[in-house]
Design a protein around this motif. Structure first.
Motif, short mmCIF file in Angstrom:
data_model
loop_
_atom_site.label_atom_id
_atom_site.label_comp_id
_atom_site.label_asym_id
_atom_site.label_seq_id
_atom_site.Cartn_x
_atom_site.Cartn_y
_atom_site.Cartn_z
N LEU A 184 5.17 -4.11 11.98
CA LEU A 184 6.10 -3.84 10.89
C LEU A 184 6.02 -2.39 10.44
CD1 LEU A 184 8.21 -5.10 9.05
CD2 LEU A 184 6.38 -5.61 7.42
N LYS A 185 4.83 -1.84 10.35
CA LYS A 185 4.66 -0.45 9.91
C LYS A 185 5.32 0.52 10.89
CE LYS A 185 0.51 1.50 10.07
NZ LYS A 185 -0.88 1.85 9.71
N ARG A 186 5.37 0.15 12.17
CA ARG A 186 5.94 1.02 13.19
C ARG A 186 7.46 0.85 13.33
NH1 ARG A 186 1.98 4.30 13.50
NH2 ARG A 186 0.01 3.30 13.92
N ILE A 187 7.95 -0.39 13.20
CA ILE A 187 9.38 -0.63 13.45
C ILE A 187 10.23 -0.55 12.18
CG2 ILE A 187 9.01 -1.95 15.56
CD1 ILE A 187 9.34 -4.51 13.98
N ALA A 188 9.59 -0.73 11.01
CA ALA A 188 10.33 -0.63 9.74
C ALA A 188 9.44 0.03 8.69
CB ALA A 188 10.77 -2.02 9.29
N PRO A 189 9.11 1.31 8.92
CA PRO A 189 8.15 1.97 8.02
C PRO A 189 8.63 2.06 6.57
CG PRO A 189 9.13 3.55 9.55
CD PRO A 189 9.58 2.20 9.97
N LEU A 194 6.91 -2.16 0.13
CA LEU A 194 6.11 -3.30 -0.33
C LEU A 194 4.84 -2.85 -1.05
CD1 LEU A 194 6.41 -5.62 2.80
CD2 LEU A 194 7.65 -5.81 0.65
N GLY A 195 4.42 -1.61 -0.82
CA GLY A 195 3.24 -1.09 -1.50
C GLY A 195 1.99 -1.89 -1.19
N ASN A 196 1.12 -2.01 -2.21
CA ASN A 196 -0.13 -2.75 -2.03
C ASN A 196 0.11 -4.24 -1.82
OD1 ASN A 196 -1.89 -0.60 -2.08
ND2 ASN A 196 -2.09 -0.65 -4.31
N LEU A 197 1.18 -4.76 -2.38
CA LEU A 197 1.52 -6.17 -2.16
C LEU A 197 1.72 -6.43 -0.68
CD1 LEU A 197 2.36 -9.00 -3.16
CD2 LEU A 197 4.68 -8.11 -3.39
N GLY A 198 2.27 -5.44 0.02
CA GLY A 198 2.51 -5.57 1.46
C GLY A 198 1.23 -5.79 2.24
N LYS A 199 0.15 -5.14 1.83
CA LYS A 199 -1.14 -5.33 2.51
C LYS A 199 -1.57 -6.78 2.45
CE LYS A 199 -2.81 -0.65 1.75
NZ LYS A 199 -3.81 0.20 1.09
N GLY A 200 -1.43 -7.38 1.28
CA GLY A 200 -1.80 -8.79 1.12
C GLY A 200 -0.90 -9.71 1.92
N LEU A 201 0.40 -9.41 1.88
CA LEU A 201 1.36 -10.23 2.64
C LEU A 201 1.10 -10.14 4.14
CD1 LEU A 201 4.67 -9.45 0.69
CD2 LEU A 201 3.33 -11.58 0.64
N ILE A 202 0.81 -8.95 4.61
CA ILE A 202 0.51 -8.76 6.03
C ILE A 202 -0.76 -9.51 6.39
CG2 ILE A 202 -0.12 -7.06 7.80
CD1 ILE A 202 2.86 -7.00 7.06
N ALA A 203 -1.78 -9.42 5.56
CA ALA A 203 -3.04 -10.12 5.83
C ALA A 203 -2.83 -11.63 5.89
CB ALA A 203 -4.08 -9.77 4.76
N VAL A 204 -2.04 -12.16 4.98
CA VAL A 204 -1.75 -13.60 4.99
C VAL A 204 -0.96 -13.97 6.24
CG1 VAL A 204 -0.45 -15.43 3.81
CG2 VAL A 204 -1.92 -13.89 2.49
N ALA A 205 0.02 -13.15 6.59
CA ALA A 205 0.82 -13.42 7.80
C ALA A 205 -0.07 -13.41 9.04
CB ALA A 205 1.94 -12.38 7.93
#
Length: 181
Positions: A17-22, A28-39
């Protein structure tokens, strides 16, 4: 096969996601880190349960030569992973140590697991690792950090590799996956 394929897809999407839709990932900010970890956690569970439950078609089986090569490649994969943390001398020479470890791991497993579920799992993760390296390099190859090396770091890397490889082999045997035959 749907659960397994979906797990591989979710893993790949979460990592890429970070590479294809930076811009989206940054929004998403810090919330994105949590969402990515859960995913990623969900994707691992999907892959594990999907691989265990799927009915698969077998194209080739194990043979002693391939098992031996697999074990050597797995030792290399574990070493690459350990070096990415310990930063021994090889870290001064090889980019993308963790992705190289995943590629080595996937190739090793494809050699001894000639069934359709393995093609989806190991082949899918191999494709993800290759695509990741291409996208990272396309963004600009980072210079390798030249860290001082020492005999202590080399010994730590060797010992941790041996212990981790042994633990992985034991876990495979306990789960009923043959390691040495």
């Amino acid at each position: 096969m749907f659960l397994l394929s979906s797990g591989v897809f979710l893993w790949s999407l979460a990592h890429l996601l970070k590479r294809i839709a930076p811009a989206f990932r940054a929004s998403l900010g810090n919330l994105g880190k949590g969402l990515i970890a859960v995913a990623i956690l969900i994707s691992v569970l999907m892959m594990v349960f999907g691989y265990q439950q799927v009915e698969t078609t077998h194209y080739w089986g194990r043979n002693p030569a391939m098992v031996g090569i697999n074990n050597l490649l797995m030792l290399l994969a574990v070493y690459l992973l350990v070096v990415s943390v310990v930063k021994s001398a090889l870290a001064n020479r090889v980019r993308h140590l963790q992705l190289s470890a995943v590629k080595t791991w996937a190739i090793a497993h494809l050699m001894v697991n000639g069934d359709s579920a393995s093609f989806v799992l190991f082949g899918g993760l191999l494709a993800w690792a290759v695509i990741s390296v291409i996208l990272i390099n396309k963004a600009g190859k980072p210079e390798l950090e030249k860290r001082p090396t020492s005999l202590v770091r080399e010994l730590i890397a060797a010992i941790v590799t041996a212990v981790l490889f042994g633990a992985i082999a034991m876990a495979h045997m306990k789960l009923g996956y043959p390691v040495f035959g």
